[in-house]
Design a protein around this motif. Sequence first.
Motif, short mmCIF file in Angstrom:
data_model
loop_
_atom_site.label_atom_id
_atom_site.label_comp_id
_atom_site.label_asym_id
_atom_site.label_seq_id
_atom_site.Cartn_x
_atom_site.Cartn_y
_atom_site.Cartn_z
N THR A 49 0.87 -1.18 0.00
CA THR A 49 0.00 0.00 0.00
C THR A 49 0.91 1.23 0.00
O THR A 49 2.14 1.10 -0.04
CB THR A 49 -0.92 0.03 1.23
OG1 THR A 49 -0.13 0.29 2.41
CG2 THR A 49 -1.68 -1.28 1.41
N ASP A 50 0.34 2.41 0.09
CA ASP A 50 1.16 3.62 0.15
C ASP A 50 2.03 3.65 1.40
O ASP A 50 3.10 4.25 1.41
CB ASP A 50 0.28 4.87 0.11
CG ASP A 50 -0.37 5.08 -1.25
OD1 ASP A 50 0.11 4.47 -2.23
OD2 ASP A 50 -1.35 5.84 -1.32
N LYS A 51 1.57 3.01 2.47
CA LYS A 51 2.30 3.03 3.74
C LYS A 51 3.06 1.74 4.03
O LYS A 51 4.12 1.78 4.66
CB LYS A 51 1.32 3.32 4.89
CG LYS A 51 0.81 4.75 4.94
CD LYS A 51 1.93 5.73 5.31
CE LYS A 51 1.42 7.12 5.53
NZ LYS A 51 2.52 8.08 5.85
N TRP A 52 2.53 0.60 3.63
CA TRP A 52 3.07 -0.68 4.06
C TRP A 52 3.76 -1.42 2.92
O TRP A 52 3.35 -1.32 1.76
CB TRP A 52 1.96 -1.56 4.64
CG TRP A 52 1.36 -1.00 5.89
CD1 TRP A 52 0.24 -0.24 6.00
CD2 TRP A 52 1.88 -1.15 7.22
NE1 TRP A 52 0.01 0.09 7.31
CE2 TRP A 52 1.00 -0.45 8.09
CE3 TRP A 52 2.98 -1.80 7.77
CZ2 TRP A 52 1.19 -0.39 9.46
CZ3 TRP A 52 3.18 -1.75 9.13
CH2 TRP A 52 2.29 -1.05 9.96
N GLY A 53 4.79 -2.18 3.28
CA GLY A 53 5.50 -2.99 2.31
C GLY A 53 6.26 -4.12 2.98
O GLY A 53 6.22 -4.29 4.20
N ASN A 79 7.92 -3.17 6.19
CA ASN A 79 8.26 -1.75 6.04
C ASN A 79 7.04 -0.87 6.30
O ASN A 79 5.91 -1.22 5.92
CB ASN A 79 8.74 -1.46 4.62
CG ASN A 79 10.03 -2.18 4.27
OD1 ASN A 79 10.85 -2.45 5.15
ND2 ASN A 79 10.23 -2.47 3.00
N TYR A 80 7.29 0.28 6.94
CA TYR A 80 6.25 1.30 7.12
C TYR A 80 6.81 2.64 6.69
O TYR A 80 7.82 3.11 7.24
CB TYR A 80 5.78 1.37 8.57
CG TYR A 80 4.72 2.42 8.79
CD1 TYR A 80 3.41 2.20 8.38
CD2 TYR A 80 5.03 3.63 9.39
CE1 TYR A 80 2.43 3.17 8.56
CE2 TYR A 80 4.07 4.61 9.58
CZ TYR A 80 2.76 4.36 9.15
OH TYR A 80 1.80 5.33 9.32
N THR A 242 19.15 -5.26 -6.93
CA THR A 242 17.96 -4.74 -6.27
C THR A 242 16.78 -4.83 -7.23
O THR A 242 16.88 -4.40 -8.38
CB THR A 242 18.16 -3.28 -5.84
OG1 THR A 242 19.24 -3.21 -4.91
CG2 THR A 242 16.90 -2.72 -5.19
N TYR A 243 15.68 -5.42 -6.75
CA TYR A 243 14.47 -5.51 -7.58
C TYR A 243 13.27 -5.28 -6.68
O TYR A 243 12.94 -6.10 -5.83
CB TYR A 243 14.37 -6.86 -8.27
CG TYR A 243 13.25 -6.92 -9.29
CD1 TYR A 243 13.34 -6.22 -10.48
CD2 TYR A 243 12.10 -7.66 -9.04
CE1 TYR A 243 12.33 -6.25 -11.41
CE2 TYR A 243 11.08 -7.71 -9.96
CZ TYR A 243 11.20 -7.01 -11.15
OH TYR A 243 10.18 -7.04 -12.07
N ASN A 244 12.63 -4.13 -6.84
CA ASN A 244 11.49 -3.73 -6.02
C ASN A 244 10.20 -3.88 -6.82
O ASN A 244 10.08 -3.29 -7.90
CB ASN A 244 11.65 -2.27 -5.56
CG ASN A 244 12.93 -2.04 -4.77
OD1 ASN A 244 13.33 -2.89 -3.99
ND2 ASN A 244 13.56 -0.91 -4.99
N ILE A 245 9.26 -4.63 -6.29
CA ILE A 245 7.98 -4.85 -6.96
C ILE A 245 6.92 -3.98 -6.30
O ILE A 245 6.80 -3.97 -5.07
CB ILE A 245 7.56 -6.33 -6.89
CG1 ILE A 245 8.65 -7.22 -7.52
CG2 ILE A 245 6.23 -6.55 -7.60
CD1 ILE A 245 8.39 -8.70 -7.34
N ASP A 246 6.16 -3.25 -7.11
CA ASP A 246 5.09 -2.41 -6.60
C ASP A 246 3.77 -3.15 -6.83
O ASP A 246 3.20 -3.13 -7.92
CB ASP A 246 5.09 -1.07 -7.33
CG ASP A 246 4.15 -0.05 -6.67
OD1 ASP A 246 3.32 -0.47 -5.84
OD2 ASP A 246 4.25 1.13 -7.00
N PHE A 247 3.27 -3.79 -5.76
CA PHE A 247 2.03 -4.57 -5.88
C PHE A 247 0.80 -3.66 -5.92
O PHE A 247 -0.31 -4.15 -6.15
CB PHE A 247 1.92 -5.55 -4.72
CG PHE A 247 2.89 -6.71 -4.84
CD1 PHE A 247 2.65 -7.75 -5.70
CD2 PHE A 247 4.05 -6.73 -4.07
CE1 PHE A 247 3.53 -8.81 -5.82
CE2 PHE A 247 4.96 -7.78 -4.17
CZ PHE A 247 4.69 -8.82 -5.05
#
Length: 250
Positions: A49-53, A79-80, A242-247
């Motif tokens: 979400t916008d806040k959580w990861g 992550n927050y 580094t590979y960041n996925i935006d769900f």
Amino acid sequence: MKKFTAQYYLLLAFLTLLLLPNTTAAQSERIKDFNQNGWYMYFGDHSLTDKWGVHTELQIRRYNLLKDPQQLLIRTGVNYNITDNAMFTLGYGFIETYPYGDFPAADDFVEHRIYEQLQLKGSISRVGLLHRYRLEQRWVQSPITSDYTYLNRARYMLRATLPLAGTTIEAREPYLAAYDEVFIGFGNNIQRNIFDQNRAYLALGYRFSDAAALEVGYLNHIVQKASGMVFEHNHTLQVGLTYNIDFRKQ
């Protein structure tokens, strides 16, 4: 966090020097162990979400660059996002260490680790800055008895990135990255290695896309063993993906 004074960095360098065990008496007792290692790593911070990861991480560390095992590290966390430039993480790490070097452990041993972390982003002109503060609660197994010892450790890292094309790091562009990180042990069960480690790193990076980047660099890694007598000087090749996925887009 966008502006930092020269006095800040001078103070940081001064405090780091104070923490290093560099007295004449200590130097006369030191035993140096030189090693050539290779660390092959994956990192990912995935937005839910916008806040959580979620943070995911895998590191395969090898002695003699590739030939022999040194360490396996698996780390995850929640992550927050406090703000766009501040992120808090609560997580867990599993570490298995193998005997290596001229002063090896008696056998393989594992460590279970809980950590709390705060990351703050900023910049000075074209240079991107990241401050990372981490506290670790560590349960380290004895390679002889298999019993666990509880240890506390604090870590601080200052990382800088410099774009090599343009004023910011965009997709399909190279960049330079550097960091220094100091490790300090505290609390019960700490022996003579209150100064635990220092890591100094320089690398060339390439951002493939907004989600993916690769860095290849050199790490000068100094480790003080618990006895306070043996200092590892590890010349280390680091390869990090580094590979960041935006769900949120799914």
